[in-house]
Design a protein around this motif. Structure first.
Motif, short mmCIF file in Angstrom:
data_model
loop_
_atom_site.label_atom_id
_atom_site.label_comp_id
_atom_site.label_asym_id
_atom_site.label_seq_id
_atom_site.Cartn_x
_atom_site.Cartn_y
_atom_site.Cartn_z
N ARG A 1 0.81 -1.22 0.00
CA ARG A 1 0.00 0.00 0.00
C ARG A 1 0.85 1.27 0.00
N ARG A 2 2.07 1.17 -0.38
CA ARG A 2 2.96 2.33 -0.25
C ARG A 2 2.50 3.53 -1.08
N ASP A 3 2.07 3.29 -2.30
CA ASP A 3 1.60 4.42 -3.11
C ASP A 3 0.40 5.10 -2.46
N ARG A 4 -0.49 4.30 -1.92
CA ARG A 4 -1.69 4.83 -1.26
C ARG A 4 -1.31 5.68 -0.05
N TYR A 5 -0.38 5.19 0.76
CA TYR A 5 0.00 5.93 1.96
C TYR A 5 0.85 7.15 1.63
N ALA A 6 1.61 7.08 0.56
CA ALA A 6 2.39 8.26 0.13
C ALA A 6 1.44 9.38 -0.29
N GLN A 7 0.39 9.03 -1.03
CA GLN A 7 -0.57 10.05 -1.45
C GLN A 7 -1.37 10.59 -0.26
N ALA A 8 -1.65 9.72 0.70
CA ALA A 8 -2.36 10.17 1.90
C ALA A 8 -1.50 11.16 2.68
N PHE A 9 -0.20 10.88 2.77
CA PHE A 9 0.71 11.80 3.46
C PHE A 9 0.73 13.16 2.76
N LEU A 10 0.78 13.14 1.43
CA LEU A 10 0.79 14.39 0.66
C LEU A 10 -0.52 15.15 0.88
N ALA A 11 -1.65 14.45 0.88
CA ALA A 11 -2.94 15.12 1.06
C ALA A 11 -3.00 15.81 2.42
N LYS A 12 -2.47 15.17 3.45
CA LYS A 12 -2.48 15.79 4.78
C LYS A 12 -1.49 16.94 4.86
N SER A 13 -0.39 16.82 4.17
CA SER A 13 0.56 17.94 4.10
C SER A 13 -0.12 19.15 3.45
N GLN A 14 -0.92 18.90 2.43
CA GLN A 14 -1.63 19.99 1.77
C GLN A 14 -2.69 20.61 2.68
N GLU A 15 -3.28 19.81 3.57
CA GLU A 15 -4.23 20.37 4.53
C GLU A 15 -3.53 21.31 5.51
N THR B 1 7.67 15.21 -4.67
CA THR B 1 8.97 15.60 -5.23
C THR B 1 9.17 17.11 -5.21
N THR B 2 8.11 17.87 -5.45
CA THR B 2 8.24 19.33 -5.57
C THR B 2 7.82 20.09 -4.31
N TYR B 3 7.25 19.37 -3.34
CA TYR B 3 6.66 20.04 -2.18
C TYR B 3 7.69 20.85 -1.40
N ASP B 4 8.86 20.27 -1.15
CA ASP B 4 9.85 20.96 -0.31
C ASP B 4 10.30 22.28 -0.93
N VAL B 5 10.53 22.25 -2.24
CA VAL B 5 10.97 23.48 -2.93
C VAL B 5 9.85 24.52 -2.87
N GLY B 6 8.62 24.08 -3.13
CA GLY B 6 7.49 25.01 -3.07
C GLY B 6 7.30 25.59 -1.69
N LEU B 7 7.47 24.77 -0.65
CA LEU B 7 7.34 25.25 0.72
C LEU B 7 8.41 26.31 1.01
N THR C 1 9.79 24.27 11.77
CA THR C 1 10.04 22.91 12.24
C THR C 1 9.27 21.90 11.39
N TYR C 2 8.11 22.30 10.90
CA TYR C 2 7.34 21.46 9.98
C TYR C 2 8.14 21.21 8.70
N ALA C 3 8.78 22.24 8.19
CA ALA C 3 9.57 22.09 6.97
C ALA C 3 10.71 21.09 7.18
N MET C 4 11.31 21.11 8.36
CA MET C 4 12.38 20.16 8.68
C MET C 4 11.83 18.73 8.70
N TYR C 5 10.66 18.57 9.29
CA TYR C 5 10.03 17.24 9.34
C TYR C 5 9.71 16.76 7.91
N GLN C 6 9.26 17.65 7.05
CA GLN C 6 8.97 17.27 5.67
C GLN C 6 10.23 16.79 4.95
#
Length: 470
Positions: A300-314, A324-330, A372-377
């Protein structure tokens, strides 16, 4: 016409009649204003009791339930990840910590469900939600218990994983939506009562001002009439009554306006942020659980990776971002925000808090939370990179370790920063409630006393003049 003439002769034609009429008008206005302020004070006290004792408690209990459910599931995954094969190859520190946190989360859920069951009484929708949550949680505990039991047997990991999948699916599909429904329901009820209370206070304030002005006009007319008819410059009793009336109006208006302002401060300045930050904390624990699920369940890795991204977006929303692009955008949007706090290129619960900065130290604490959130990401990308390189044990150790520089250590720093900004708002919520209670308790008794004095002094001031006509 004859009746009108009789009434006019009785109440206005003679000087004593006019004095009595002015006395009645003045005393009636003082009594009316006193009743209004007394009722407003009782209503305000009831509002503060409801805000502090019910509305805020219900909403935070629902948010705490959401968080504890996520934490319990994350710790169950961490137990399975760190336990080894029936204890062989166990990661001792992560396992012991996960077991301790799991027990704490389970106890917190039981407490929150009991609190919410009491709070929901009388609301059929919330009662049904709490009942469903209680039943589903019992089933969830049974599945997790079975998973942990299977995990304790040699070669039992596949069976344990199958049970855990059922449990986490139950959590995601039923328990978490139910908990979040309660958060929204209780927060919405709080907002509705807040809007009604503010509207009522505004009406009471307007009426108090009108009655106060009429009372002062009545006293002014009475003083003018006495000076004109009795050739005296001022009547001491009426003058003293006027001073008391002015004091009463000032105290009453100040009490009502201060109550309204403290109510706004408690709800909008403080509690809006508490709700956003409580949601953020629950989402954070769910996202952290997705990392553990990702490592535990390869299928289920793809499913959980997308779930992590969705919560990061929240939490910190970036349009079109991928893992892949989230850290640079942040990093880019956060730098822009530092230069211009009106920059709107990110959304989410952190944005909601940053747009509601009110108190001393709040902005610095909120900004530290995002940093600190950015570091965790960035740690999350390292975990996924290690998995991609086939270094799964290293990924698990980095994800679950508690040493400085590991993902859990950085998650703890993020939660500490988040708790700090939440505590700032909670403290100001409590302070606003206390100040609102004080505005009612300290000012209104003085206003009521001054109005009673004004009525009594008016009667006493007129008594010698009326005695002249006996």
């Amino acid at each position: 016409m004859a009746a009108w003439a009789a009434l006019r002769r009785r109440y206005w034609a003679s000087l004593p009649a006019r004095l009595r009429l002015l006395r009645v008008a003045t005393v009636s206005l003082a009594v009316a204003l006193a009743l209004l302020l007394a009722l407003a004070g009782l209503a305000a006290t009831s509002n503060w009791d409801t805000v502090a004792g019910r509305d805020a408690t219900r909403t935070t209990s629902a948010a705490n339930l959401d968080l504890a459910l996520n934490d319990m599931d994350a710790q169950a995954a961490n137990i399975l990840l760190s336990s080894g094969d029936a204890g062989k190859g166990r990661l001792a520190t992560p396992y012991e910590k996960a077991v301790g946190f799991y027990g704490g989360a389970r106890r917190a859920i039981g407490h929150d469900l009991r609190t919410l069951a009491v709070a929901a009484q009388g609301d059929r929708s919330d009662e049904h939600t709490v009942e469903s949550l209680t039943d589903d949680f019992a089933e969830y505990q049974e599945l997790i218990g079975r998973a942990l039991e299977n995990d304790g047997r040699t070669g039992g990991k596949p069976a344990a994983l199958a049970d855990y999948r059922k449990a986490t699916d139950l959590l995601q599909n039923h328990l978490l939506p139910g908990a979040r429904k309660l958060v929204d329901s209780n927060n919405s009820a709080f907002n509705t009562r807040y809007a009604h209370a503010r509207s009522t206070l505004a009406t009471q304030l307007a009426v108090a001002v009108v009655l106060g002005v009429l009372l002062l006009v009545s006293l002014g007319v009475l003083q003018w009439y006495l000076a004109r008819r009795f050739r005296r410059i001022l009547n001491p009793g009426v003058l003293a009554a006027t001073v008391c009336a002015v004091l009463a109006v000032l105290l009453g208006v100040q009490a009502l306006s201060a109550t309204a302002e403290h109510l706004r401060g408690a709800r909008r300045d403080a509690f809006d942020s508490v709700v956003a930050l409580s949601r953020a904390r629950a989402i954070a624990y769910d996202a952290n659980a997705d990392e553990s699920r990702y490592l535990l369940d390869p299928e289920r890795r793809d499913r959980y990776a997308q779930a992590f991204l969705a919560k990061s977006q929240e939490l910190y929303g970036l349009k079109g971002a991928t893992l892949t692009t989230y850290d640079v955008g942040l990093a880019t949007t956060w730098q822009s925000y530092g230069s211009d706090h009106g920059d709107l290129r990110f959304t989410g619960e952190f944005r909601r808090e940053l747009d509601n900065i009110t108190f001393a130290g709040e902005r610095a604490a909120a900004e530290t939370t995002v940093e600190t959130y950015a570091m965790y990401q960035r740690d999350d990308r390292k975990i996924r990179a290690l998995v991609g390189q086939g270094k799964e044990r290293e990924a698990v150790a980095f994800c679950m370790g508690w040493e400085a520089g590991t993902s859990n250590a950085h998650f703890g720093a993020w939660m500490t920063a988040l708790d700090k900004v939440t505590d700032i708002n909670r403290q100001h919520f409590t302070a606003s409630v206390q100040a609102g209670r004080s505005a009612v308790g300290d000012l209104l008794p003085g206003a009521l006393g001054a109005l009673v004095s004004a009525a009594a002094l008016t009667a006493l001031g007129l008594r010698p003049r009326l005695a002249e006509f006996r």
